[in-house]
Design a protein around this motif. Sequence first.
Motif: not given
Length: 461
Positions: A326-345
Amino acid sequence: AENDLTVQCRDLGGVVLLGDAADPRMLRRARIGRATHLFALCGDDGVNAEVAVRAAQLVPSRSGTPLTCVLHIFDAKLCDLLRERELDSDTAGRIRLGFFNTFDLGARVLLEEHPLCLPGDDPATASSRMVIVGVGLLGESLLVNAARQWHAGGALTGTRLQVTLIDQNAREIAAKLAVRYPGLNKLCDIESLEMDVRSATFQQADFLAPHGLTGRPACVFVCMDDDSLTLAAALALAARSHNHNPMIVVRMARNAGLAVLLQDVDSIGGSFRHLRAFGLLDRTCHPDQVLRGTQEILARAIHDAYLRQQLAVGVKLAKHPSMVPWDDLPEHLRESNRRQADDIKAKLKAVHCRTAPMLDWDEPLFVFTPEEMERLGRMEHERWMAEKQQAGRIPGAIQDSKARTHPGMVPYDELPLEEQEKDLGTVRQIPSLLASLGFGVHRLPLLPDMIDRGSTRINRS
Protein backbone atom coordinates in the motif's frame (compact mmCIF):
# COMPACT_ATOMS: atom_id res chain seq x y z
CA ALA A 1 -6.85 35.00 18.84
CA GLU A 2 -5.48 33.95 22.23
CA ASN A 3 -4.12 30.64 20.90
CA ASP A 4 -0.36 30.64 21.45
CA LEU A 5 0.23 28.26 18.52
CA THR A 6 -1.03 30.61 15.80
CA VAL A 7 2.39 32.26 15.58
CA GLN A 8 4.09 28.87 15.27
CA CYS A 9 1.64 27.81 12.53
CA ARG A 10 2.34 30.98 10.56
CA ASP A 11 6.08 30.47 10.99
CA LEU A 12 5.61 27.02 9.44
CA GLY A 13 3.93 28.60 6.42
CA GLY A 14 0.30 27.98 7.34
CA VAL A 15 -2.49 30.46 6.64
CA VAL A 16 -4.26 31.19 9.93
CA LEU A 17 -7.83 32.53 9.90
CA LEU A 18 -9.33 33.68 13.20
CA GLY A 19 -13.02 32.95 13.65
CA ASP A 20 -15.71 30.30 14.09
CA ALA A 21 -14.86 27.21 12.01
CA ALA A 22 -18.53 26.20 11.90
CA ASP A 23 -19.46 29.48 10.20
CA PRO A 24 -20.04 28.81 6.46
CA ARG A 25 -18.47 32.18 5.64
CA MET A 26 -15.27 31.15 7.42
CA LEU A 27 -15.19 27.82 5.58
CA ARG A 28 -15.60 29.65 2.27
CA ARG A 29 -12.72 31.94 3.20
CA ALA A 30 -10.66 28.82 3.84
CA ARG A 31 -11.63 27.66 0.28
CA ILE A 32 -13.31 24.47 1.46
CA GLY A 33 -14.51 23.82 -2.09
CA ARG A 34 -10.92 23.37 -3.27
CA ALA A 35 -9.62 21.42 -0.27
CA THR A 36 -8.72 17.74 -0.35
CA HIS A 37 -8.77 17.33 3.45
CA LEU A 38 -10.58 18.95 6.37
CA PHE A 39 -9.48 18.20 9.95
CA ALA A 40 -11.86 19.30 12.71
CA LEU A 41 -9.78 19.22 15.90
CA CYS A 42 -11.65 21.55 18.26
CA GLY A 43 -11.98 20.60 21.91
CA ASP A 44 -15.73 19.99 21.62
CA ASP A 45 -17.13 16.91 19.82
CA GLY A 46 -20.31 18.79 18.90
CA VAL A 47 -18.37 21.64 17.31
CA ASN A 48 -16.31 19.19 15.25
CA ALA A 49 -19.48 17.50 14.01
CA GLU A 50 -21.03 20.87 13.12
CA VAL A 51 -17.95 21.81 11.09
CA ALA A 52 -18.37 18.62 9.05
CA VAL A 53 -22.09 19.26 8.51
CA ARG A 54 -21.42 22.80 7.27
CA ALA A 55 -18.65 21.54 4.97
CA ALA A 56 -20.99 18.96 3.44
CA GLN A 57 -23.53 21.69 2.71
CA LEU A 58 -20.87 23.74 0.92
CA VAL A 59 -19.78 20.94 -1.45
CA PRO A 60 -23.16 19.61 -2.68
CA SER A 61 -22.06 18.92 -6.26
CA ARG A 62 -18.37 18.15 -5.81
CA SER A 63 -16.83 16.12 -8.62
CA GLY A 64 -13.60 14.16 -8.68
CA THR A 65 -11.92 13.09 -5.44
CA PRO A 66 -14.22 13.45 -2.41
CA LEU A 67 -13.34 15.79 0.44
CA THR A 68 -11.80 13.74 3.27
CA CYS A 69 -13.25 15.14 6.50
CA VAL A 70 -11.55 13.86 9.67
CA LEU A 71 -13.10 14.63 13.06
CA HIS A 72 -11.52 14.14 16.46
CA ILE A 73 -14.05 12.66 18.91
CA PHE A 74 -12.97 12.73 22.55
CA ASP A 75 -15.70 10.36 23.76
CA ALA A 76 -14.46 6.85 22.84
CA LYS A 77 -17.97 5.34 23.01
CA LEU A 78 -19.33 7.99 20.67
CA CYS A 79 -16.35 7.45 18.37
CA ASP A 80 -17.20 3.73 18.14
CA LEU A 81 -20.77 4.57 17.16
CA LEU A 82 -19.66 7.12 14.60
CA ARG A 83 -17.27 4.66 12.95
CA GLU A 84 -20.34 2.72 11.91
CA ARG A 85 -21.52 5.94 10.27
CA GLU A 86 -18.32 5.97 8.21
CA LEU A 87 -19.48 2.77 6.53
CA ASP A 88 -23.10 3.90 6.27
CA SER A 89 -22.60 7.44 4.97
CA ASP A 90 -24.84 8.85 2.26
CA THR A 91 -22.26 11.50 1.33
CA ALA A 92 -19.95 9.15 -0.62
CA GLY A 93 -18.75 10.93 -3.74
CA ARG A 94 -18.74 14.33 -2.00
CA ILE A 95 -17.29 13.72 1.46
CA ARG A 96 -15.52 10.84 3.16
CA LEU A 97 -16.10 11.01 6.89
CA GLY A 98 -13.40 9.79 9.24
CA PHE A 99 -13.41 9.75 13.05
CA PHE A 100 -10.54 9.20 15.43
CA ASN A 101 -9.99 9.12 19.16
CA THR A 102 -6.46 9.62 20.50
CA PHE A 103 -6.87 6.91 23.15
CA ASP A 104 -8.13 4.20 20.79
CA LEU A 105 -5.56 5.17 18.18
CA GLY A 106 -2.83 5.27 20.83
CA ALA A 107 -3.75 1.75 21.97
CA ARG A 108 -3.51 0.43 18.41
CA VAL A 109 -0.12 2.08 17.87
CA LEU A 110 1.16 0.74 21.20
CA LEU A 111 0.12 -2.82 20.34
CA GLU A 112 1.71 -2.54 16.91
CA GLU A 113 5.00 -1.53 18.54
CA HIS A 114 4.70 -3.92 21.51
CA PRO A 115 2.72 -6.93 20.24
CA LEU A 116 1.67 -9.59 22.70
CA CYS A 117 3.53 -12.25 20.72
CA LEU A 118 6.23 -11.05 18.37
CA PRO A 119 6.28 -12.47 14.82
CA GLY A 120 8.12 -15.77 14.88
CA ASP A 121 7.51 -16.42 18.57
CA ASP A 122 6.31 -19.87 19.53
CA PRO A 123 2.75 -19.35 20.83
CA ALA A 124 3.35 -22.22 23.27
CA THR A 125 6.25 -20.44 24.99
CA ALA A 126 5.62 -16.72 24.35
CA SER A 127 4.12 -14.77 27.22
CA SER A 128 0.34 -14.52 27.13
CA ARG A 129 0.11 -11.98 29.93
CA MET A 130 -0.05 -8.19 30.03
CA VAL A 131 -0.39 -5.73 32.91
CA ILE A 132 -2.26 -2.43 32.60
CA VAL A 133 -1.67 0.12 35.36
CA GLY A 134 -4.30 2.88 35.33
CA VAL A 135 -7.45 1.78 33.51
CA GLY A 136 -8.63 5.11 32.17
CA LEU A 137 -9.55 5.80 28.56
CA LEU A 138 -6.22 4.58 27.21
CA GLY A 139 -6.17 1.55 29.53
CA GLU A 140 -9.67 0.49 28.45
CA SER A 141 -8.73 0.84 24.77
CA LEU A 142 -5.58 -1.23 25.36
CA LEU A 143 -7.56 -4.07 26.90
CA VAL A 144 -10.20 -4.15 24.15
CA ASN A 145 -7.72 -3.86 21.28
CA ALA A 146 -5.43 -6.49 22.84
CA ALA A 147 -8.35 -8.91 23.11
CA ARG A 148 -9.23 -8.32 19.45
CA GLN A 149 -5.60 -8.86 18.47
CA TRP A 150 -5.51 -12.04 20.53
CA HIS A 151 -8.70 -13.28 18.90
CA ALA A 152 -7.07 -12.88 15.50
CA GLY A 153 -3.87 -14.68 16.51
CA GLY A 154 -3.25 -16.17 19.92
CA ALA A 155 -6.81 -17.37 20.41
CA LEU A 156 -6.32 -19.87 17.57
CA THR A 157 -3.93 -21.85 19.80
CA GLY A 158 -6.55 -22.20 22.52
CA THR A 159 -4.45 -20.10 24.91
CA ARG A 160 -6.33 -17.45 26.88
CA LEU A 161 -4.95 -13.95 27.24
CA GLN A 162 -3.99 -13.21 30.84
CA VAL A 163 -4.62 -9.59 31.86
CA THR A 164 -3.86 -7.90 35.17
CA LEU A 165 -5.70 -4.62 35.69
CA ILE A 166 -4.42 -2.28 38.42
CA ASP A 167 -6.61 0.67 39.37
CA GLN A 168 -8.43 1.93 42.41
CA ASN A 169 -11.70 0.97 40.64
CA ALA A 170 -10.38 -2.05 38.73
CA ARG A 171 -13.24 -4.45 39.50
CA GLU A 172 -15.96 -1.99 38.55
CA ILE A 173 -14.15 -1.11 35.29
CA ALA A 174 -13.67 -4.80 34.41
CA ALA A 175 -17.35 -5.53 35.05
CA LYS A 176 -18.43 -2.60 32.88
CA LEU A 177 -16.19 -3.66 30.00
CA ALA A 178 -17.42 -7.25 30.22
CA VAL A 179 -20.97 -6.01 29.66
CA ARG A 180 -19.97 -3.81 26.73
CA TYR A 181 -17.75 -6.48 25.14
CA PRO A 182 -19.07 -10.01 25.86
CA GLY A 183 -16.15 -11.47 23.92
CA LEU A 184 -13.69 -10.38 26.63
CA ASN A 185 -14.62 -13.17 29.04
CA LYS A 186 -14.41 -15.74 26.23
CA LEU A 187 -10.84 -14.76 25.41
CA CYS A 188 -9.32 -13.37 28.59
CA ASP A 189 -8.71 -14.22 32.22
CA ILE A 190 -8.83 -10.81 33.88
CA GLU A 191 -7.31 -10.24 37.32
CA SER A 192 -8.50 -6.97 38.89
CA LEU A 193 -6.24 -5.53 41.60
CA GLU A 194 -7.55 -2.46 43.41
CA MET A 195 -4.64 -0.44 44.73
CA ASP A 196 -3.18 3.04 44.75
CA VAL A 197 0.06 3.32 42.76
CA ARG A 198 1.51 5.34 45.65
CA SER A 199 0.92 2.51 48.12
CA ALA A 200 3.59 0.18 49.46
CA THR A 201 1.64 -2.78 48.06
CA PHE A 202 1.96 -1.45 44.53
CA GLN A 203 5.60 -0.51 44.89
CA GLN A 204 6.37 -4.02 46.18
CA ALA A 205 5.25 -5.11 42.66
CA ASP A 206 4.48 -8.74 43.54
CA PHE A 207 2.10 -8.84 40.58
CA LEU A 208 5.12 -8.84 38.22
CA ALA A 209 6.14 -12.34 39.35
CA PRO A 210 4.51 -15.42 37.80
CA HIS A 211 1.64 -16.56 39.98
CA GLY A 212 -1.39 -18.80 39.69
CA LEU A 213 -2.01 -19.77 36.09
CA THR A 214 -0.26 -16.69 34.71
CA GLY A 215 3.33 -16.35 33.56
CA ARG A 216 5.54 -13.31 33.67
CA PRO A 217 4.08 -10.29 31.85
CA ALA A 218 5.62 -9.53 28.47
CA CYS A 219 4.70 -5.88 28.82
CA VAL A 220 3.46 -3.49 31.51
CA PHE A 221 1.55 -0.44 30.27
CA VAL A 222 1.52 2.44 32.77
CA CYS A 223 -1.07 4.89 31.52
CA MET A 224 -2.52 7.24 34.12
CA ASP A 225 -3.59 10.72 33.00
CA ASP A 226 -1.11 12.49 35.32
CA ASP A 227 2.41 12.47 33.81
CA SER A 228 4.15 12.90 37.17
CA LEU A 229 2.18 10.07 38.80
CA THR A 230 2.73 7.86 35.75
CA LEU A 231 6.48 8.46 35.82
CA ALA A 232 6.70 7.76 39.56
CA ALA A 233 4.78 4.49 39.17
CA ALA A 234 6.92 3.39 36.21
CA LEU A 235 10.17 4.11 38.05
CA ALA A 236 8.95 2.13 41.06
CA LEU A 237 8.19 -0.85 38.80
CA ALA A 238 11.51 -0.52 36.99
CA ALA A 239 13.37 -0.82 40.28
CA ARG A 240 11.50 -4.06 41.05
CA SER A 241 11.37 -5.64 37.59
CA HIS A 242 14.99 -6.78 37.15
CA ASN A 243 14.12 -10.38 38.08
CA HIS A 244 11.24 -10.54 35.59
CA ASN A 245 12.41 -8.28 32.73
CA PRO A 246 9.07 -7.06 31.38
CA MET A 247 9.01 -4.09 29.05
CA ILE A 248 7.51 -1.09 30.89
CA VAL A 249 5.79 1.35 28.53
CA VAL A 250 5.16 4.77 30.05
CA ARG A 251 2.31 6.87 28.71
CA MET A 252 3.26 10.56 28.60
CA ALA A 253 1.24 13.40 27.10
CA ARG A 254 4.07 14.60 24.81
CA ASN A 255 7.50 13.48 23.64
CA ALA A 256 9.31 15.70 26.12
CA GLY A 257 11.29 15.33 29.33
CA LEU A 258 11.57 11.61 30.11
CA ALA A 259 10.32 10.69 26.65
CA VAL A 260 13.28 12.49 25.05
CA LEU A 261 15.69 11.00 27.58
CA LEU A 262 14.48 7.46 26.87
CA GLN A 263 14.88 7.76 23.11
CA ASP A 264 18.49 6.67 23.61
CA VAL A 265 17.81 3.86 26.09
CA ASP A 266 20.90 1.86 25.17
CA SER A 267 23.17 4.56 26.63
CA ILE A 268 21.21 4.82 29.89
CA GLY A 269 21.28 1.28 31.23
CA GLY A 270 20.40 0.37 34.80
CA SER A 271 16.74 0.31 35.74
CA PHE A 272 15.93 2.46 32.71
CA ARG A 273 16.87 -0.18 30.17
CA HIS A 274 13.38 -1.72 30.25
CA LEU A 275 11.52 1.62 30.09
CA ARG A 276 9.97 3.00 26.92
CA ALA A 277 8.16 6.34 26.81
CA PHE A 278 5.14 6.85 24.59
CA GLY A 279 4.14 10.46 23.89
CA LEU A 280 0.41 10.01 23.25
CA LEU A 281 -0.34 13.24 21.38
CA ASP A 282 2.85 13.26 19.30
CA ARG A 283 2.41 9.62 18.29
CA THR A 284 -1.29 9.77 17.43
CA CYS A 285 -1.96 13.31 16.15
CA HIS A 286 -0.01 12.72 12.94
CA PRO A 287 -1.42 12.60 9.40
CA ASP A 288 -0.26 9.01 8.84
CA GLN A 289 -2.28 7.94 11.88
CA VAL A 290 -5.41 10.11 11.87
CA LEU A 291 -6.06 9.36 8.19
CA ARG A 292 -6.31 5.66 9.04
CA GLY A 293 -10.06 5.91 9.52
CA THR A 294 -12.44 3.03 8.93
CA GLN A 295 -12.72 3.61 5.17
CA GLU A 296 -8.95 4.02 4.76
CA ILE A 297 -8.25 0.84 6.75
CA LEU A 298 -10.89 -0.94 4.68
CA ALA A 299 -9.26 0.27 1.45
CA ARG A 300 -5.89 -1.02 2.68
CA ALA A 301 -7.47 -4.35 3.58
CA ILE A 302 -9.01 -4.62 0.10
CA HIS A 303 -5.60 -4.05 -1.47
CA ASP A 304 -3.91 -6.54 0.86
CA ALA A 305 -6.53 -9.16 -0.05
CA TYR A 306 -5.93 -8.43 -3.74
CA LEU A 307 -2.17 -8.93 -3.28
CA ARG A 308 -2.70 -12.27 -1.53
CA GLN A 309 -5.10 -13.43 -4.24
CA GLN A 310 -2.71 -12.49 -7.05
CA LEU A 311 0.31 -14.03 -5.34
CA ALA A 312 -1.67 -17.24 -4.81
CA VAL A 313 -2.19 -17.61 -8.59
CA GLY A 314 1.46 -16.93 -9.36
CA VAL A 315 1.55 -13.20 -10.14
CA LYS A 316 4.87 -11.73 -9.02
CA LEU A 317 5.27 -8.60 -6.91
CA ALA A 318 6.06 -5.43 -8.90
CA LYS A 319 5.02 -7.12 -12.16
CA HIS A 320 2.15 -4.62 -12.37
CA PRO A 321 1.84 -1.15 -10.76
CA SER A 322 -0.82 -2.56 -8.44
CA MET A 323 1.39 -5.43 -7.25
CA VAL A 324 3.14 -3.43 -4.54
CA PRO A 325 2.46 -2.78 -0.83
CA TRP A 326 0.00 0.00 0.00
CA ASP A 327 2.70 2.51 0.94
CA ASP A 328 4.24 2.13 -2.55
CA LEU A 329 0.92 2.18 -4.39
CA PRO A 330 0.34 5.11 -6.81
CA GLU A 331 -2.28 7.53 -5.51
CA HIS A 332 -4.76 6.82 -8.33
CA LEU A 333 -4.73 3.11 -7.42
CA ARG A 334 -5.16 3.94 -3.73
CA GLU A 335 -8.18 6.01 -4.71
CA SER A 336 -9.54 3.07 -6.70
CA ASN A 337 -9.44 0.92 -3.54
CA ARG A 338 -11.12 3.71 -1.58
CA ARG A 339 -13.94 3.88 -4.12
CA GLN A 340 -14.41 0.13 -3.82
CA ALA A 341 -14.65 0.57 -0.04
CA ASP A 342 -17.13 3.42 -0.52
CA ASP A 343 -19.38 1.12 -2.58
CA ILE A 344 -19.76 -1.54 0.10
CA LYS A 345 -22.65 0.36 1.66
CA ALA A 346 -24.53 0.46 -1.67
CA LYS A 347 -23.98 -3.26 -2.18
CA LEU A 348 -25.29 -4.14 1.27
CA LYS A 349 -28.29 -1.87 0.82
CA ALA A 350 -29.11 -3.59 -2.50
CA VAL A 351 -29.63 -6.90 -0.70
CA HIS A 352 -31.35 -5.35 2.36
CA CYS A 353 -28.35 -5.62 4.69
CA ARG A 354 -26.36 -3.22 6.84
CA THR A 355 -23.33 -3.17 9.12
CA ALA A 356 -23.33 -3.17 12.91
CA PRO A 357 -20.55 -3.49 15.50
CA MET A 358 -19.64 -7.07 16.43
CA LEU A 359 -20.03 -7.31 20.20
CA ASP A 360 -19.43 -11.07 20.13
CA TRP A 361 -16.12 -11.66 18.32
CA ASP A 362 -17.02 -15.33 17.78
CA GLU A 363 -20.02 -14.31 15.71
CA PRO A 364 -20.07 -16.45 12.51
CA LEU A 365 -19.29 -14.64 9.27
CA PHE A 366 -22.25 -13.58 7.16
CA VAL A 367 -22.70 -15.50 3.88
CA PHE A 368 -24.50 -14.07 0.85
CA THR A 369 -26.95 -16.31 -1.00
CA PRO A 370 -26.05 -17.42 -4.56
CA GLU A 371 -28.66 -15.00 -5.95
CA GLU A 372 -27.20 -12.15 -3.91
CA MET A 373 -23.67 -13.05 -5.03
CA GLU A 374 -24.75 -12.87 -8.68
CA ARG A 375 -26.43 -9.50 -8.21
CA LEU A 376 -23.56 -8.00 -6.26
CA GLY A 377 -20.98 -9.38 -8.70
CA ARG A 378 -22.75 -7.51 -11.48
CA MET A 379 -22.83 -4.36 -9.35
CA GLU A 380 -19.09 -4.59 -8.72
CA HIS A 381 -18.34 -5.00 -12.42
CA GLU A 382 -20.57 -2.04 -13.30
CA ARG A 383 -18.83 0.08 -10.64
CA TRP A 384 -15.42 -0.93 -11.98
CA MET A 385 -16.53 -0.19 -15.57
CA ALA A 386 -17.78 3.28 -14.61
CA GLU A 387 -14.48 4.03 -12.86
CA LYS A 388 -12.47 2.94 -15.89
CA GLN A 389 -14.71 4.89 -18.31
CA GLN A 390 -14.22 8.00 -16.22
CA ALA A 391 -10.46 7.44 -16.54
CA GLY A 392 -10.79 7.23 -20.33
CA ARG A 393 -10.55 3.45 -20.80
CA ILE A 394 -12.25 1.87 -23.82
CA PRO A 395 -12.95 -1.75 -24.87
CA GLY A 396 -10.13 -3.58 -26.57
CA ALA A 397 -8.79 -7.07 -27.22
CA ILE A 398 -5.78 -6.49 -24.96
CA GLN A 399 -4.88 -4.28 -22.03
CA ASP A 400 -2.83 -1.42 -23.46
CA SER A 401 -2.01 1.59 -21.29
CA LYS A 402 -1.02 3.72 -24.29
CA ALA A 403 -4.12 2.92 -26.34
CA ARG A 404 -6.14 3.00 -23.08
CA THR A 405 -7.87 -0.27 -23.98
CA HIS A 406 -8.97 -3.00 -21.60
CA PRO A 407 -10.60 -6.37 -22.48
CA GLY A 408 -12.77 -6.22 -19.37
CA MET A 409 -14.75 -3.23 -20.66
CA VAL A 410 -17.71 -5.38 -21.69
CA PRO A 411 -21.06 -6.29 -20.06
CA TYR A 412 -20.86 -8.75 -17.19
CA ASP A 413 -22.48 -11.60 -19.17
CA GLU A 414 -19.75 -11.33 -21.84
CA LEU A 415 -16.92 -11.73 -19.35
CA PRO A 416 -15.00 -15.02 -19.21
CA LEU A 417 -15.86 -17.07 -16.13
CA GLU A 418 -12.45 -16.38 -14.56
CA GLU A 419 -13.07 -12.63 -14.87
CA GLN A 420 -16.54 -12.96 -13.37
CA GLU A 421 -14.93 -14.84 -10.49
CA LYS A 422 -12.77 -11.77 -9.74
CA ASP A 423 -15.93 -9.73 -9.22
CA LEU A 424 -17.53 -12.50 -7.16
CA GLY A 425 -14.36 -12.82 -5.09
CA THR A 426 -14.52 -9.09 -4.34
CA VAL A 427 -18.08 -9.52 -3.06
CA ARG A 428 -17.33 -12.73 -1.17
CA GLN A 429 -14.67 -11.04 0.95
CA ILE A 430 -16.92 -8.20 2.18
CA PRO A 431 -18.02 -9.90 5.45
CA SER A 432 -14.45 -10.89 6.40
CA LEU A 433 -13.10 -7.42 5.59
CA LEU A 434 -15.74 -5.82 7.79
CA ALA A 435 -15.14 -8.37 10.55
CA SER A 436 -11.45 -7.41 10.65
CA LEU A 437 -12.63 -3.92 11.62
CA GLY A 438 -15.08 -5.19 14.24
CA PHE A 439 -18.24 -4.96 12.11
CA GLY A 440 -20.74 -7.66 11.17
CA VAL A 441 -23.25 -7.84 8.32
CA HIS A 442 -26.91 -8.16 9.31
CA ARG A 443 -30.08 -8.52 7.29
CA LEU A 444 -32.71 -5.85 7.66
CA PRO A 445 -36.24 -7.08 8.40
CA LEU A 446 -38.42 -6.94 5.30
CA LEU A 447 -41.45 -4.68 5.67
CA PRO A 448 -44.82 -6.01 4.43
CA ASP A 449 -44.88 -3.70 1.38
CA MET A 450 -41.35 -4.89 0.45
CA ILE A 451 -42.48 -8.51 0.66
CA ASP A 452 -45.51 -7.72 -1.53
CA ARG A 453 -43.34 -5.97 -4.12
CA GLY A 454 -40.92 -8.91 -4.04
CA SER A 455 -43.77 -11.35 -4.63
CA THR A 456 -45.04 -9.23 -7.52
CA ARG A 457 -41.62 -9.29 -9.12
CA ILE A 458 -41.45 -13.06 -8.80
CA ASN A 459 -44.90 -13.52 -10.34
CA ARG A 460 -44.12 -11.20 -13.25
CA SER A 461 -40.82 -12.93 -13.97
